[in-house]
Design a protein around this motif. Structure first.
Motif, PDB file in Angstrom:
ATOM      1  N   ILE A  97      12.501  50.048  11.241  1.00 49.29           N
ATOM      2  CA  ILE A  97      11.582  49.850  10.115  1.00 49.29           C
ATOM      3  C   ILE A  97      10.241  49.335  10.611  1.00 49.29           C
ATOM      4  CG2 ILE A  97      11.140  48.419   8.080  1.00 49.29           C
ATOM      5  CD1 ILE A  97      14.113  48.575   7.465  1.00 49.29           C
ATOM      6  N   GLU A 100       8.345  52.124  12.502  1.00 49.57           N
ATOM      7  CA  GLU A 100       7.932  53.273  11.706  1.00 49.57           C
ATOM      8  C   GLU A 100       6.944  52.881  10.608  1.00 49.57           C
ATOM      9  OE1 GLU A 100       8.870  56.063  12.901  1.00 49.57           O
ATOM     10  OE2 GLU A 100       7.686  57.154  11.431  1.00 49.57           O
ATOM     11  N   GLU A 101       7.110  51.682  10.034  1.00 50.50           N
ATOM     12  CA  GLU A 101       6.332  51.349   8.839  1.00 50.50           C
ATOM     13  C   GLU A 101       5.272  50.273   9.056  1.00 50.50           C
ATOM     14  OE1 GLU A 101       6.645  53.035   6.083  1.00 50.50           O
ATOM     15  OE2 GLU A 101       8.283  54.249   6.902  1.00 50.50           O
ATOM     16  N   TYR A 102       5.560  49.289   9.893  1.00 50.90           N
ATOM     17  CA  TYR A 102       4.643  48.157   9.997  1.00 50.90           C
ATOM     18  C   TYR A 102       3.787  48.169  11.262  1.00 50.90           C
ATOM     19  CZ  TYR A 102       7.121  45.924   6.140  1.00 50.90           C
ATOM     20  OH  TYR A 102       7.654  45.631   4.920  1.00 50.90           O
ATOM     21  N   LEU A 168      13.584  57.842   8.566  1.00 47.42           N
ATOM     22  CA  LEU A 168      12.480  57.312   7.747  1.00 47.42           C
ATOM     23  C   LEU A 168      11.283  58.252   7.772  1.00 47.42           C
ATOM     24  CD1 LEU A 168      12.583  53.527   8.693  1.00 47.42           C
ATOM     25  CD2 LEU A 168      12.991  54.505   6.442  1.00 47.42           C
ATOM     26  N   ARG A 169      11.036  58.847   8.955  1.00 45.69           N
ATOM     27  CA  ARG A 169       9.866  59.705   9.095  1.00 45.69           C
ATOM     28  C   ARG A 169      10.022  60.994   8.300  1.00 45.69           C
ATOM     29  NH1 ARG A 169       9.284  60.987  14.889  1.00 45.69           N
ATOM     30  NH2 ARG A 169       9.602  58.752  15.046  1.00 45.69           N
ATOM     31  N   LYS A 176       6.640  57.477  -1.207  1.00 50.72           N
ATOM     32  CA  LYS A 176       5.931  56.221  -1.022  1.00 50.72           C
ATOM     33  C   LYS A 176       4.773  56.121  -2.013  1.00 50.72           C
ATOM     34  CE  LYS A 176       4.820  54.389   3.412  1.00 50.72           C
ATOM     35  NZ  LYS A 176       4.690  54.756   4.816  1.00 50.72           N
ATOM     36  N   GLN A 186       4.762  47.122  -0.220  1.00 51.67           N
ATOM     37  CA  GLN A 186       5.355  47.926   0.846  1.00 51.67           C
ATOM     38  C   GLN A 186       6.827  47.580   1.034  1.00 51.67           C
ATOM     39  OE1 GLN A 186       3.498  47.497   4.662  1.00 51.67           O
ATOM     40  NE2 GLN A 186       4.325  49.430   5.368  1.00 51.67           N
ATOM     41  N   LEU A 190      10.149  49.918   0.523  1.00 53.93           N
ATOM     42  CA  LEU A 190      11.153  50.079   1.565  1.00 53.93           C
ATOM     43  C   LEU A 190      12.560  49.876   1.018  1.00 53.93           C
ATOM     44  CD1 LEU A 190       9.991  48.298   4.823  1.00 53.93           C
ATOM     45  CD2 LEU A 190      11.171  50.471   4.663  1.00 53.93           C
ATOM     46  N   GLN A 194      12.696  53.858   0.209  1.00 49.77           N
ATOM     47  CA  GLN A 194      12.768  54.528   1.507  1.00 49.77           C
ATOM     48  C   GLN A 194      14.141  54.371   2.160  1.00 49.77           C
ATOM     49  OE1 GLN A 194       8.882  52.667   2.616  1.00 49.77           O
ATOM     50  NE2 GLN A 194       8.764  54.493   3.863  1.00 49.77           N
TER      51      GLN A 194
ATOM     52  N   ARG B  12      -1.693  58.058   5.164  1.00 50.74           N
ATOM     53  CA  ARG B  12      -0.874  56.973   5.664  1.00 50.74           C
ATOM     54  C   ARG B  12      -1.768  55.808   6.079  1.00 50.74           C
ATOM     55  NH1 ARG B  12       4.373  57.568   9.202  1.00 50.74           N
ATOM     56  NH2 ARG B  12       4.718  59.146   7.641  1.00 50.74           N
ATOM     57  N   LEU B  16      -1.561  51.986   4.756  1.00 50.15           N
ATOM     58  CA  LEU B  16      -1.206  50.887   5.645  1.00 50.15           C
ATOM     59  C   LEU B  16      -2.246  49.791   5.588  1.00 50.15           C
ATOM     60  CD1 LEU B  16       0.345  52.548   8.780  1.00 50.15           C
ATOM     61  CD2 LEU B  16       1.430  51.255   6.968  1.00 50.15           C
TER      62      LEU B  16
END
Lengths: 293, 312
Positions: A97, A100-102, A168-169, A176, A186, A190, A194, B12, B16
């Motif tokens: 996670i 991929e996300e943060y 996740l990708r 999202k 976010q 998740l 997600q 994206r 972010l």
């Protein structure tokens, strides 16, 4: 003129002949490979099939081959797999996670990614040495179930991280966007969208990781797992044995009768590995059918 | 539909920026910290392996000179007159790896070509999961095969082959890494665009020429990566060599002789009861350090190859 067309014709024929030979060779190779593996598994069944009985699963290991069983081994394997699964899911999915996300696109992230690639190609026995030095001697955990679970989950961490990241990708970005548009943070996106949507992909990765962990022998021998145990583990700190170690022990004895036991234990181990792999494949197929983004 | 004009990475990035700056509350912040911690754990694992191996090897190198370690052809650390030369173990590892890959790499590429180019799609879809499952057979089961099936089978052809040998360990390891190489190479071959094949056939090339001169070169980075992964599996493989290659360190170039490898030595010592801190105990970590260095060099080479041969 006649000569040149003739030679051209024969060279085309020759090229197609070569191509035909190559095709036959490659298909024969495929067949040969499958046959060899079938013969090997057939030998396992021939030698060990007779030993598989209820007694084999309910007896402890013994000095007499025909009375020896795998009770301590399969219970130990179950425990170790349980600990490994919990640790791997908690740590592996969290790491995926983050990456991929943060994770920001910087050198630190690049370092982690390179490092995971590197870890995936590291010999498993080196994880055993890490565990021997760190868990057994520095942290004084001994050759316990906990040490084994921690060692194996370090070993399979790269598998789970890579699979979870891919899961996740592969989610559509609209998922999202929709969640953000409704005002979710976010983290909420998740947890509520997600992760549930990627769950089948994540589970496939976890099960494949477990199917690798269940057969690992070398790192557990290195941390000093015992080969002869006549009791069932009661707590995380108890010593233990697992199926592959029991198999290795029987195999390294010279007597034929123990080899039959080894073959039977091998069949059980093989069945568990195939079962886990089969479940992973089924989940993948089912997920593909159900979800149409 | 108009939303599709903005590319995904750009969208994206916008999200972010907005969402990572202000997590809503302390719980989210804590979770974010935990996620990052887990990701950094992988770096700690590598650092931990290196640190443990170096710190446990350090006392060893104060008693044994590096020159002896590298040049002596004798490895007998547990004898009363001990010798500490890594060469015999290194030779064992290299020789068994060489045999395994000498068989598995050409066979693997050949089979992957056959599977990808000549097998009808519906049969391939059926075979692919089977090959992937075969790639997951535990190595201790291959140890069983090496000891009880492969060695006796080779002994039928060459009766003078001893019960333990690098040859049978190497051959068994080649069966072990074959499904891995086939599966990954086939993925790479399948990802080559169909138009390249069609163009090749349109120019009059035979299937062999198409595979050899068009498809394989286009997929070279993936096929190469598959082979390198196979080699690194063979170098680090433990159970097959521990069971079938013998336990005696032996400086030899003859694959028909028994010889211990680095990994087999580690298992042998771990099975014994050496006290923590003794010289014999430290040798395990020294051999481990050598194996780690080999692996790191190898992984670095793999990375270089991958970066150099980017696909089309």
């Amino acid at each position: 003129m006649n000569l040149s067309t003739n030679s051209l014709g024969s060279s085309v024929k020759f090229r197609h002949f070569l191509s035909f030979i190559f095709k036959i060779l490659s298909l024969l190779g495929l067949l040969l490979g499958l046959i060899v593996l079938l013969v090997l598994i057939g030998d396992l069944i021939r030698r060990g099939g007779d030993r598989l009985s209820i007694d084999f699963f309910t007896n402890f290991a013994s000095r007499k081959a025909d009375r020896a069983g795998i009770l301590a081994a399969w219970v130990g394997t179950l425990w170790v797999m349980l600990i490994t699964a919990v640790l791997t899911i908690v740590v592996g999915v969290s790491a995926a996670i983050y990456l991929e996300e943060y994770a920001p696109k910087n050198r630190a992230t690049r370092l982690i990614e390179l490092n995971i690639l590197n870890l995936a190609a590291m010999p498993s026995i080196l994880y055993g040495l890490l565990a021997l030095g760190l868990f057994v001697h520095q942290m004084k955990l001994g050759s316990s179930l906990l040490t084994a679970g921690m060692t194996l989950s370090l070993l399979v961490l790269p598998v789970v991280i890579v699979a979870s990241r891919e899961a996740l990708r592969s989610l559509p970005f609209t998922l999202k966007e929709a969640s953000y548009a409704l005002g979710a943070t976010q983290f909420q996106t998740l947890v509520y969208h997600q992760i549930p949507a990627a769950l089948s992909g994540i589970m496939t990765g976890v099960i494949l990781a477990l199917s690798r962990a269940i057969g690992e022998t070398a790192p557990l021998i290195t941390i000093g797992a015992l080969t002869y145990i006549a009791f069932l583990p009661q707590s995380l700190m108890d010593s233990f044995t697992v199926l592959p170690i029991q198999l290795f022990n029987w195999l390294s004895r010279p007597q034929e009768e123990f080899h039959a036991n080894a073959a039977a234990a091998g069949l059980v181990l093989l069945f568990l590995t195939f079962l886990l792999n089969g479940v992973a494949i089924l989940i993948r197929i089912k997920a593909r059918k159900n979800i149409k983004w | 539909m108009s939303g599709e004009i903005i590319t995904q990475p750009a969208r994206r990035a916008v999200f972010l920026k907005k969402s990572t700056k202000k997590p809503r509350n302390i719980v989210e912040r804590l979770f974010e910290f935990w996620f990052a911690l887990c990701a950094f754990l992988s770096v700690f694992i590598t650092a931990g392996i290196i640190l443990i191996l170096i710190s446990e090897s350090w006392p060893f190198f104060q008693q044994v000179s590096l020159a002896e370690f590298l040049t002596s052809r004798d490895w007998s650390p547990l004898f009363s007159d001990p010798h500490f030369g890594i060469q015999p173990l290194l030779m064992g590892t290299l020789l068994s790896t060489f045999i395994a890959c000498g068989i598995a790499v050409p066979m693997g590429i050949l089979i992957a070509c056959g599977l990808s180019e000549f097998v009808p799609p519906h049969i391939r879809q059926f075979l692919k999961p089977i090959i992937e499952i075969l790639a997951g057979i535990p190595s201790v089961i291959f140890g069983y095969f090496a000891l009880l099936v492969v060695t006796p089978a080779i002994q039928v052809l060459f009766p003078e082959l001893p019960g333990f040998s690098l040859l049978s360990a190497g051959i068994t390891m080649s069966f072990m890494i074959l499904p891995l190489i086939v599966s990954l190479s086939e993925d790479a071959l399948q990802s080559v665009p169909r138009t390249l094949r069609e163009a090749s056939y349109a120019l009059g090339a035979t299937p062999l020429e198409t595979v050899w001169k068009v498809v394989l070169p286009s997929a070279s980075s993936g096929v190469m990566a598959a082979c390198i992964l196979g080699v690194s599996r063979a170098i680090g493989e433990t159970m097959v060599v521990a069971l079938a290659a013998g336990q005696q360190p032996n400086w030899t170039l003859n694959p028909a002789e028994p010889a211990a490898t680095m990994t087999a030595y580690m298992v042998q010592v771990a099975l014994g009861d050496l006290p923590h801190g003794s010289l014999g105990y430290q040798t395990v970590f020294v051999v481990g350090l050598t194996l780690l260095l080999m692996t790191l060099v190898f992984n670095y080479l793999a990375l270089r190859v991958r970066n150099k041969m980017r696909p089309l």
